[in-house]
Design an enzyme around this catalytic site. Structure first.
Site, PDB file in Angstrom:
ATOM      1  CD1 TRP A 157      -0.505  -1.478   3.208  1.00 12.04           C
ATOM      2  CD2 TRP A 157       0.493   0.514   3.345  1.00 12.04           C
ATOM      3  NE1 TRP A 157       0.196  -1.453   4.389  1.00 12.04           N
ATOM      4  CE2 TRP A 157       0.824  -0.232   4.507  1.00 12.04           C
ATOM      5  CE3 TRP A 157       1.014   1.808   3.229  1.00 12.04           C
ATOM      6  CZ2 TRP A 157       1.638   0.257   5.529  1.00 12.04           C
ATOM      7  CZ3 TRP A 157       1.842   2.296   4.243  1.00 12.04           C
ATOM      8  CH2 TRP A 157       2.138   1.527   5.370  1.00 12.04           C
ATOM      9  CE  LYS A 181      -3.772  -8.863  -2.058  1.00 12.24           C
ATOM     10  NZ  LYS A 181      -4.486  -7.708  -1.545  1.00 12.24           N
ATOM     11  CD  GLU A 256      12.450  -6.640  -4.600  1.00 14.98           C
ATOM     12  OE1 GLU A 256      13.024  -6.113  -3.635  1.00 14.98           O
ATOM     13  OE2 GLU A 256      13.038  -6.994  -5.639  1.00 14.98           O
ATOM     14  CB  CYS A 290      10.975  -1.190   1.746  1.00 13.87           C
ATOM     15  SG  CYS A 290      11.081  -0.724   0.024  1.00 13.87           S
ATOM     16  CD  GLU A 391       9.636  -2.655   7.279  1.00  7.11           C
ATOM     17  OE1 GLU A 391       8.942  -3.685   7.332  1.00  7.11           O
ATOM     18  OE2 GLU A 391      10.039  -2.174   6.211  1.00  7.11           O
TER      19      GLU A 391
HETATM   20  P1  NAD Z   1       1.850  -6.576   3.688  1.00  5.09           P
HETATM   21  O1  NAD Z   1       2.794  -7.727   3.656  1.00  5.09           O
HETATM   22  O2  NAD Z   1       0.944  -6.448   4.831  1.00  5.09           O
HETATM   23  O3  NAD Z   1       0.945  -6.581   2.384  1.00  5.09           O
HETATM   24  C1  NAD Z   1       1.517  -6.688   1.102  1.00  5.09           C
HETATM   25  C2  NAD Z   1       0.529  -7.392   0.220  1.00  5.09           C
HETATM   26  O4  NAD Z   1       0.426  -8.744   0.669  1.00  5.09           O
HETATM   27  C3  NAD Z   1      -0.877  -6.812   0.258  1.00  5.09           C
HETATM   28  O5  NAD Z   1      -1.436  -6.840  -1.043  1.00  5.09           O
HETATM   29  C4  NAD Z   1      -1.594  -7.762   1.182  1.00  5.09           C
HETATM   30  O6  NAD Z   1      -2.985  -7.792   0.948  1.00  5.09           O
HETATM   31  C5  NAD Z   1      -0.939  -9.076   0.845  1.00  5.09           C
HETATM   32  N1  NAD Z   1      -1.042 -10.098   1.893  1.00  5.09           N
HETATM   33  C6  NAD Z   1      -1.195  -9.901   3.224  1.00  5.09           C
HETATM   34  N2  NAD Z   1      -1.295 -11.097   3.851  1.00  5.09           N
HETATM   35  C7  NAD Z   1      -1.186 -12.047   2.908  1.00  5.09           C
HETATM   36  C8  NAD Z   1      -1.203 -13.479   2.942  1.00  5.09           C
HETATM   37  N3  NAD Z   1      -1.352 -14.159   4.077  1.00  5.09           N
HETATM   38  N4  NAD Z   1      -1.057 -14.152   1.784  1.00  5.09           N
HETATM   39  C9  NAD Z   1      -0.876 -13.466   0.637  1.00  5.09           C
HETATM   40  N5  NAD Z   1      -0.889 -12.139   0.533  1.00  5.09           N
HETATM   41  C10 NAD Z   1      -1.024 -11.418   1.659  1.00  5.09           C
HETATM   42  O7  NAD Z   1       2.760  -5.296   3.480  1.00  5.09           O
HETATM   43  P2  NAD Z   1       2.245  -3.797   3.428  1.00  5.09           P
HETATM   44  O8  NAD Z   1       1.959  -3.450   4.839  1.00  5.09           O
HETATM   45  O9  NAD Z   1       1.221  -3.609   2.379  1.00  5.09           O
HETATM   46  O10 NAD Z   1       3.528  -3.047   2.902  1.00  5.09           O
HETATM   47  C11 NAD Z   1       4.517  -2.668   3.748  1.00  5.09           C
HETATM   48  C12 NAD Z   1       5.660  -3.664   3.699  1.00  5.09           C
HETATM   49  O11 NAD Z   1       6.141  -3.774   2.371  1.00  5.09           O
HETATM   50  C13 NAD Z   1       6.832  -3.203   4.520  1.00  5.09           C
HETATM   51  O12 NAD Z   1       7.392  -4.283   5.221  1.00  5.09           O
HETATM   52  C14 NAD Z   1       7.793  -2.677   3.465  1.00  5.09           C
HETATM   53  O13 NAD Z   1       9.126  -2.641   3.882  1.00  5.09           O
HETATM   54  C15 NAD Z   1       7.545  -3.613   2.351  1.00  5.09           C
HETATM   55  N6  NAD Z   1       7.970  -3.042   1.072  1.00  5.09           N
HETATM   56  C16 NAD Z   1       9.086  -3.561   0.472  1.00  5.09           C
HETATM   57  C17 NAD Z   1       9.540  -3.030  -0.725  1.00  5.09           C
HETATM   58  C18 NAD Z   1      10.774  -3.584  -1.380  1.00  5.09           C
HETATM   59  O14 NAD Z   1      11.046  -3.236  -2.519  1.00  5.09           O
HETATM   60  N7  NAD Z   1      11.527  -4.448  -0.720  1.00  5.09           N
HETATM   61  C19 NAD Z   1       8.843  -1.988  -1.330  1.00  5.09           C
HETATM   62  C20 NAD Z   1       7.704  -1.484  -0.700  1.00  5.09           C
HETATM   63  C21 NAD Z   1       7.278  -2.037   0.503  1.00  5.09           C
END
Ligand code: NAD
Length: 505
Positions: A157, A181, A256, A290, A391
């Site tokens: 998000w 998704k 990622e 991130c 984090e």
């Molecule tokens: P999140 O892991 O909560 O959600 C990411 C996605 O995964 C969403 O679409 C969510 O609906 C989905 N998801 C959640 N639970 C799931 C499950 N059990 N099975 C499959 N899909 C599932 O992360 P967030 O809060 O949306 O984003 C923040 C995180 O993303 C932080 O940890 C950040 O560091 C990381 N991030 C990493 C990068 C990178 O390039 N490494 C870039 C942006 C964000």
């Protein structure tokens, strides 16, 4: 800020805008006002099946990956142009659903997003590999790099549209079919992206957007037997779950994940440049990044000056209405995120840390329900404390003094994450030693946050594996096939006796 009309946004499956088979909807609310911005279908496992079937059918008949290369490139370039043309509206929608400053979305994310897409569209024409040759003496061997097939992608998000581009750009350029998704808090610009992609000429079924909850839609994609690769940008814990779900059909995984970037300031650094870099690096997107600078390790002789100047700069950041042109920092993604971030700060305070500035929820006139959190600097915290190790994903910078460059490098590497790091010094030897020693996928010298389409972005350790951006991303989204052609036409080969019959003469 005001929302004129809250709209229903539909999923995109097989080129059509459709509701969910579940009949359920998810609301998307502005983190600044709590107003309804729009609704999306709450996708179900059955919707994932439909989208995967559409993606598979599109892949099997080759309507995308067998298209002439110039046509495929032109369509992706048209998509980039349409993102530029629609940037005002898209940035407005992004701001409504994330609460972050409009200027960040309009001037930064979206400009990068279309440039990234243009890069992928053309870079696919320049794939390189091993030369075809007669390695055995009697066969010509060559390598083909082929699309993998059906790719499932799960996006976060924090930069909804931009991260969607990092996902679909290389996957589509390489010829795959995609089921994407978006995060459930921020699906609206991704749905618009899917609509614009159809307008640009991406054939039906090639890019499907399924909205819904992570543990339903994301999990179904990760577990699906007919998905060949699952790619996630998200939290490390989500990465672990997806990796486990992917094991069923041994699908490829591209992760990622989270980060906890160190920011090292040596004694000879330009303190003004470092303080400005730390302010931008820590507060970008409200720290919901991130690669955000989260742990500053500062040489003791410049520590006081660095903390004092960074405090001044943090306090100069204007928190307010995301649509106000003078706002630097809008809201975090939700009140729940504010609670989470504040929890880290208050527990650190209770543990003896000093909150140099921030640590409060500022009141913004006219937006009493906004998910605002003040730019925060915390000092006097231990290396093994929660605020230094976990984090936070908010506008919080922890600053720790160090007595030597070696101590800084050791503490910087003392983390489960490995995404991004920076070091500030004028000493080229120290800088290069740090570049070698820092165990992170991206190390910057005298800057923080910069990314470019041409260079890889991706983590080490629990920040995941696989690269976004650059030609390296095609290694994730293509597979290597060895093709071998026998050249002699002789039915009987020298080596056949090792399997049947006797050796000749
Ligand atoms: P999140 O892991 O909560 O959600 C990411 C996605 O995964 C969403 O679409 C969510 O609906 C989905 N998801 C959640 N639970 C799931 C499950 N059990 N099975 C499959 N899909 C599932 O992360 P967030 O809060 O949306 O984003 C923040 C995180 O993303 C932080 O940890 C950040 O560091 C990381 N991030 C990493 C990068 C990178 O390039 N490494 C870039 C942006 C964000």
């Amino acid at each position: 800020m005001a929302i004129e009309v809250a709209t229903d946004y539909l999923m995109i499956i097989d080129g059509r805008s459709v509701p969910s088979t579940s009949g359920q909807w998810l609301e998307v609310r502005s983190p600044a006002t709590r107003e309804l911005v729009g609704r999306v279908p709450a996708g179900s496992e059955a919707d994932v099946d439909l989208a995967v079937a559409a993606a598979r059918a599109a892949f099997v008949d080759g309507r995308w990956h067998r298209k002439l290369m110039p046509e495929r490139v032109a369509i992706l370039e048209r998509l980039a142009a349409l993102i530029d043309e629609n940037a005002d509206d898209l940035a407005r929608l992004e701001t409504l659903q994330t609460g972050t400053a409009y200027k960040l979305r309009r001037e930064s994310d979206f400009a990068f997003a279309s440039d990234n897409l243009r890069f992928f569209a053309t870079a696919i024409r320049h794939l390189e590999g091993k030369a075809a040759a007669e390695y055995t003496g009697s066969h010509t061997s060559m390598v083909r790099r082929e699309p993998i097939g059906v790719v499932g992608q799960v996006a976060p998000w924090n930069y909804p549209l931009w991260m969607a581009i990092w996902k679909i750009g290389p996957a589509l350029a390489a010829g795959n079919s995609v089921v994407l998704k978006p995060a459930s808090a921020t699906p609206l610009t991704t749905v618009r992206l899917g609509e614009i992609a159809l307008e640009a000429g991406i054939p039906a079924g090639v890019l499907n957007i399924v909205t819904g909850r992570g543990d339903v839609v994301g999990a179904a994609l990760a577990a699906h037997d007919d998905v060949d690769l699952i790619s996630l940008t998200g939290d490390s814990e989500t990465g672990r779950r997806i990796q486990a779900l992917a094991a069923g059909n041994v699908k490829r995984v591209h992760l990622e994940l989270g980060g906890k970037a160190p920011f090292i300031v040596l004694e000879d650094a330009d303190v003004e440049a470092a303080a400005r870099g730390a302010t931008a690096g820590a507060l970008i997107n409200g720290g919901q990044d991130c690669t955000a600078a989260t742990r500053a390790y500062v040489a003791r002789p410049v520590y006081d000056a660095f903390v004092a100047r960074t405090k001044e700069l943090f306090e100069s950041v204007r928190v307010g209405d995301p649509f106000d042109a003078s706002t630097d920092l809008g809201t975090l993604i939700s009140q729940a995120q504010v609670e989470r971030v504040d929890g880290f700060v208050q527990r650190a305070r209770a543990d003896g840390a000093t909150v140099v500035t921030g640590g409060v929820r500022p009141e913004v006139p006219g937006l009493p329900d906004g998910a605002f959190y003040a730019p925060t600097i915390v000092t006097d915290c231990a290396q093994d404390s929660e605020i230094v190790q976990k984090e936070v994903f908010g506008p919080v910078l922890a600053v720790l003094p160090i007595d030597s460059p070696e101590e800084a490098l050791e503490k910087a590497n003392d983390t489960k994450y490995g995404l991004a790091a920076s070091i500030w010094t004028r000493d080229v030897f120290r800088a290069m030693e740090a570049a070698r020693t820092l165990n992170f996928g991206h190390v910057q010298i005298n800057d923080h946050l910069m990314v470019t389409s041409e260079m890889p972005h991706g983590g080490f350790k629990q920040s995941g594996f696989g690269k976004d951006m650059s030609s390296y991303s095609f290694e994730e989204y293509t597979q290597v096939k060895h093709v071998m052609i026998e050249l002699t036409g002789e039915p009987e080969k020298d080596w056949h006796y090792t399997i049947f019959g006797d050796a000749k003469g």
